[in-house]
Design a protein around this motif. Sequence first.
Motif, mmCIF file in Angstrom:
data_model
loop_
_atom_site.group_PDB
_atom_site.id
_atom_site.type_symbol
_atom_site.label_atom_id
_atom_site.label_comp_id
_atom_site.label_asym_id
_atom_site.label_seq_id
_atom_site.Cartn_x
_atom_site.Cartn_y
_atom_site.Cartn_z
ATOM 1 N N GLU A 45 32.508 44.578 40.102
ATOM 2 C CA GLU A 45 31.695 45.151 41.272
ATOM 3 C C GLU A 45 31.538 46.575 41.284
ATOM 4 O OE1 GLU A 45 34.015 44.413 44.782
ATOM 5 O OE2 GLU A 45 35.955 45.627 44.143
ATOM 6 N N PHE A 46 30.474 47.042 42.004
ATOM 7 C CA PHE A 46 30.073 48.130 42.178
ATOM 8 C C PHE A 46 31.346 49.145 42.958
ATOM 9 C CE2 PHE A 46 27.679 52.301 42.321
ATOM 10 C CZ PHE A 46 27.756 52.649 43.989
ATOM 11 N N VAL A 47 31.608 50.451 42.392
ATOM 12 C CA VAL A 47 32.540 51.282 43.036
ATOM 13 C C VAL A 47 31.795 52.620 43.706
ATOM 14 C CG1 VAL A 47 34.640 52.584 42.980
ATOM 15 C CG2 VAL A 47 34.516 50.543 41.812
ATOM 16 N N SER A 48 30.873 53.296 42.949
ATOM 17 C CA SER A 48 30.463 54.535 43.236
ATOM 18 C C SER A 48 29.433 54.808 41.969
ATOM 19 C CB SER A 48 31.441 55.629 43.457
ATOM 20 O OG SER A 48 31.088 56.860 43.794
ATOM 21 N N ALA A 49 28.642 55.810 42.449
ATOM 22 C CA ALA A 49 27.574 56.219 41.424
ATOM 23 C C ALA A 49 27.215 57.477 41.835
ATOM 24 C CB ALA A 49 26.376 55.343 41.408
ATOM 25 N N ILE A 50 26.691 58.537 41.016
ATOM 26 C CA ILE A 50 26.349 59.850 41.410
ATOM 27 C C ILE A 50 25.173 60.302 40.518
ATOM 28 C CG2 ILE A 50 27.771 60.762 39.465
ATOM 29 C CD1 ILE A 50 28.507 63.129 41.110
ATOM 30 N N GLY A 54 24.471 65.587 40.686
ATOM 31 C CA GLY A 54 25.569 65.583 41.321
ATOM 32 C C GLY A 54 25.408 65.744 43.058
ATOM 33 N N GLY A 55 23.971 65.945 43.358
ATOM 34 C CA GLY A 55 23.790 65.979 44.710
ATOM 35 C C GLY A 55 23.578 64.951 45.316
ATOM 36 N N SER A 56 23.662 63.514 44.694
ATOM 37 C CA SER A 56 23.694 62.221 45.692
ATOM 38 C C SER A 56 24.684 61.458 45.212
ATOM 39 C CB SER A 56 22.250 61.779 45.754
ATOM 40 O OG SER A 56 21.179 62.466 46.116
ATOM 41 N N THR A 57 25.066 60.610 46.039
ATOM 42 C CA THR A 57 26.186 59.758 45.648
ATOM 43 C C THR A 57 26.013 58.552 46.548
ATOM 44 O OG1 THR A 57 27.851 60.687 47.204
ATOM 45 C CG2 THR A 57 28.069 61.613 45.023
ATOM 46 N N LEU A 58 26.635 57.410 45.883
ATOM 47 C CA LEU A 58 26.860 55.957 46.394
ATOM 48 C C LEU A 58 28.102 55.582 46.536
ATOM 49 C CD1 LEU A 58 23.688 54.000 45.133
ATOM 50 C CD2 LEU A 58 24.106 54.950 47.507
ATOM 51 N N TYR A 59 28.632 55.026 47.405
ATOM 52 C CA TYR A 59 30.013 54.359 47.364
ATOM 53 C C TYR A 59 29.911 52.855 47.995
ATOM 54 C CZ TYR A 59 31.633 59.038 46.821
ATOM 55 O OH TYR A 59 31.711 60.277 46.429
ATOM 56 N N ALA A 60 30.802 51.983 47.475
ATOM 57 C CA ALA A 60 30.923 50.509 47.978
ATOM 58 C C ALA A 60 31.756 50.938 49.306
ATOM 59 C CB ALA A 60 31.734 49.655 46.998
ATOM 60 N N ASP A 61 31.569 50.008 50.299
ATOM 61 C CA ASP A 61 32.041 49.917 51.734
ATOM 62 C C ASP A 61 33.763 50.089 51.514
ATOM 63 O OD1 ASP A 61 29.708 48.435 53.564
ATOM 64 O OD2 ASP A 61 29.790 50.416 52.892
ATOM 65 N N SER A 62 34.333 49.468 50.424
ATOM 66 C CA SER A 62 35.662 49.247 50.284
ATOM 67 C C SER A 62 36.324 50.438 49.805
ATOM 68 C CB SER A 62 36.121 48.085 49.442
ATOM 69 O OG SER A 62 35.327 48.392 47.956
ATOM 70 N N VAL A 63 35.706 51.397 49.425
ATOM 71 C CA VAL A 63 36.120 52.752 48.878
ATOM 72 C C VAL A 63 35.597 54.166 49.644
ATOM 73 C CG1 VAL A 63 36.446 51.647 46.739
ATOM 74 C CG2 VAL A 63 34.530 53.257 47.075
ATOM 75 N N ARG A 66 37.756 57.039 51.074
ATOM 76 C CA ARG A 66 39.208 57.251 50.002
ATOM 77 C C ARG A 66 38.790 57.700 48.537
ATOM 78 N NH1 ARG A 66 41.578 52.769 48.638
ATOM 79 N NH2 ARG A 66 39.886 51.334 48.589
ATOM 80 N N PHE A 67 37.734 57.391 48.051
ATOM 81 C CA PHE A 67 37.332 57.639 46.617
ATOM 82 C C PHE A 67 36.066 58.801 46.643
ATOM 83 C CE2 PHE A 67 38.539 53.495 44.432
ATOM 84 C CZ PHE A 67 39.660 53.434 44.858
ATOM 85 N N THR A 68 36.222 59.690 45.670
ATOM 86 C CA THR A 68 35.196 60.511 45.509
ATOM 87 C C THR A 68 34.767 60.836 44.309
ATOM 88 O OG1 THR A 68 36.127 61.943 47.510
ATOM 89 C CG2 THR A 68 34.624 63.014 45.944
ATOM 90 N N ILE A 69 33.383 60.630 43.941
ATOM 91 C CA ILE A 69 33.001 60.729 42.541
ATOM 92 C C ILE A 69 32.412 62.080 42.341
ATOM 93 C CG2 ILE A 69 30.768 60.073 43.336
ATOM 94 C CD1 ILE A 69 30.593 58.360 40.566
ATOM 95 N N SER A 70 32.500 62.492 41.300
ATOM 96 C CA SER A 70 31.946 64.044 40.753
ATOM 97 C C SER A 70 31.626 63.899 39.298
ATOM 98 C CB SER A 70 32.947 65.252 41.236
ATOM 99 O OG SER A 70 34.134 64.880 40.362
#
Length: 122
Positions: A45-50, A54-63, A66-70
């Motif tokens: 399953e998808f968690v996060s993307a950047i 680095g100016g745009s990010t995506l997150y799964a609702d479940s994280v 709580r989670f930060t991608i960089s």
Amino acid sequence: VQLQAYGGGLVQSGSSLRLSCAASGRRFSSYVMGWFRQAPGKEREFVSAISWSGGSTLYADSVKGRFTISRDNAKNTVYLHMNSLKPEDTAVYYCAASSAVLTSTPILYNYWGQGTLVTVSS
């Protein structure tokens, strides 16, 4: 592009952990980078993307929250900072690179690294 994820381990619920993914090869800064995870007996399953900048990010609702991608393009590395970990976050975490737009769709990721195991105990 070759990817190597690391930083996993065994932690207690509520703890924090930072995953890293080191990339080798050229043009790292031109790729969208993503994190996915696969728990035992479940689909990946998808968690996060950047985005490449680095100016745009995506997150799964479940994280989300709580989670930060960089990413650090100078170091060819993408990070996943995980806070308030829960037992349901237990999984093998994979990093991936995509030459497409910012996306959560696994099939659009061209390169995958070997995973790193995160185990969260209750």
